[in-house]
Design a protein around this motif. Sequence first.
Motif, short mmCIF file in Angstrom:
data_model
loop_
_atom_site.label_atom_id
_atom_site.label_comp_id
_atom_site.label_asym_id
_atom_site.label_seq_id
_atom_site.Cartn_x
_atom_site.Cartn_y
_atom_site.Cartn_z
N THR A 83 -19.52 -43.89 18.08
CA THR A 83 -18.77 -43.33 18.84
C THR A 83 -18.91 -41.76 19.02
OG1 THR A 83 -17.20 -43.40 17.00
CG2 THR A 83 -16.84 -44.95 18.72
N ASP A 87 -18.18 -38.19 21.32
CA ASP A 87 -17.62 -36.93 20.89
C ASP A 87 -18.64 -35.83 21.35
OD1 ASP A 87 -15.13 -37.42 19.15
OD2 ASP A 87 -16.70 -38.64 18.46
N SER A 188 -6.62 -38.00 22.34
CA SER A 188 -6.71 -39.55 21.81
C SER A 188 -6.71 -39.43 20.17
CB SER A 188 -8.11 -40.07 22.31
OG SER A 188 -9.25 -39.07 21.76
N GLY A 189 -6.49 -38.58 19.68
CA GLY A 189 -6.61 -38.17 18.39
C GLY A 189 -7.03 -37.04 17.84
N HIS A 191 -9.93 -35.56 17.97
CA HIS A 191 -10.98 -35.19 18.61
C HIS A 191 -11.94 -34.70 17.54
CE1 HIS A 191 -8.90 -34.80 22.66
NE2 HIS A 191 -8.87 -35.89 22.30
N CYS A 213 -5.97 -48.10 7.08
CA CYS A 213 -5.33 -46.82 7.82
C CYS A 213 -4.12 -46.74 7.43
CB CYS A 213 -5.56 -46.78 9.06
SG CYS A 213 -4.98 -45.30 9.79
N ASP A 216 -2.11 -46.54 10.75
CA ASP A 216 -2.31 -47.59 11.76
C ASP A 216 -3.02 -48.84 11.04
OD1 ASP A 216 -3.14 -49.22 13.72
OD2 ASP A 216 -4.34 -47.73 15.03
N LYS A 219 -6.58 -51.09 11.76
CA LYS A 219 -7.65 -50.36 11.74
C LYS A 219 -7.99 -49.83 10.19
CE LYS A 219 -7.66 -48.38 16.18
NZ LYS A 219 -7.72 -47.21 17.04
N THR A 223 -12.45 -45.89 10.82
CA THR A 223 -12.63 -46.29 12.35
C THR A 223 -11.25 -45.51 13.06
OG1 THR A 223 -13.24 -48.37 12.17
CG2 THR A 223 -12.20 -48.04 13.96
N ALA A 224 -10.12 -45.46 12.37
CA ALA A 224 -8.91 -44.60 13.17
C ALA A 224 -9.42 -43.08 13.02
CB ALA A 224 -7.88 -44.78 12.15
N GLU A 227 -11.77 -42.21 16.11
CA GLU A 227 -11.31 -42.32 17.34
C GLU A 227 -11.82 -41.41 18.35
OE1 GLU A 227 -9.81 -44.14 20.61
OE2 GLU A 227 -9.45 -44.93 18.64
N LYS A 230 -11.09 -37.54 23.79
CA LYS A 230 -11.14 -38.09 25.10
C LYS A 230 -11.68 -37.21 26.27
CE LYS A 230 -7.57 -40.00 27.76
NZ LYS A 230 -8.21 -39.81 29.30
#
Length: 367
Positions: A83, A87, A188-189, A191, A213, A216, A219, A223-224, A227, A230
């Motif tokens: 991911t 970013d 989305s978090g 960033h 997490c 959350d 997850k 991983t959280a 994220e 966006k």
Amino acid sequence: MNEKKSYTYKEAGVDIEAGNDLVDAIKPAAASTKRPGCTSGLGGFGALFDLKAAGYNDPILVSGTDGVGTKLKVAIESGKHDTVGIDLVAMCVNDLIVQGAEPLFFLDYFATGHLSVDAGRAIIEGIAEGCRQSNAALIGGETAEMPGMYKDGDYDLAGFCVGAVERENILTGEGVEDGDILLGLASSGVHSNGFSLVRRLVEDSGLGYDAPCPFDDSKDFGTALLEPTKIYVLSTLAALKAGHIKAISHITGGGFVENIPRILPDGVSAHVDASCWTLPPVFDWLREAGNLAPLEMAKTFNCGIGLVVIVKADGAEETRRIFEENGETVYTLGHVTQKTADEPATIVTGTAGSWGYTDAWHAKSSL
């Protein structure tokens, strides 16, 4: 008579064959980002792009470069590399769209101590995904294997993006005036800003990135936190066509108090009411874990708002509708006012319901 040793580049830590294998592995990912204007594939010394074929008449080129920062350490320690490429693209293309520019093509720089083809492929495929999300062509890049510069497993990423905007459509913010409305697009978090503090708070919490997490439970922690940023390109391009947008700010390092003033002309202030949206769980955890003051939060993190859009008052609802139709969550954050002599460029107020503090707070930018 002793025979003198014959050295190889591979023995020094650089595997050219692995580099070639990586190029072969990522060619399909790069090909999937092809768009009008592309005139060459991977492998040349330089990449070509045809602005006329992309449909421009009187274009101004807009360029930007950025990295992912220490969020990469979270990816490295989590062993999750798929991911951070998103970013990388997001941090560049979101900077272009705020000036009204459509991203056209992207190049990456990937440096590592020892090249892992599997990790490299995951990283580059993430970059390709970011390019697909922003309709930018991945037309080139550089992979550098540098033993002694980076520890095995460590790597760094940098990106470079070029976009274009018709001369008459450049967003400068010069027309922002009293009465204009501030819309905020949800992030989305975290960033890709503030991760040096994030990592410190995680370390002090005693939790590992493989732990559940704390905000959350679906997850693991790593991983959280990973994220991806966006990407606002396609929704913003759609909203720009309505003609109501005067200025856009990408909320990155410096948060609200440093990024909003960058798009304001002299003589006006932006008033942001933090009670207009709820602080997302990741930021609530960071605030509590670090006992962070409101101003420190607003200067370090996006706090749930990735893009601030300044629009004409009579076009605010139409602009909101277009953004929402294109998948964005939109908040009305505040408004622009005439600035008094001693007033700062950005004023943020908030309430306990949004930020978890017992008293309302008042944060003023230094700009």
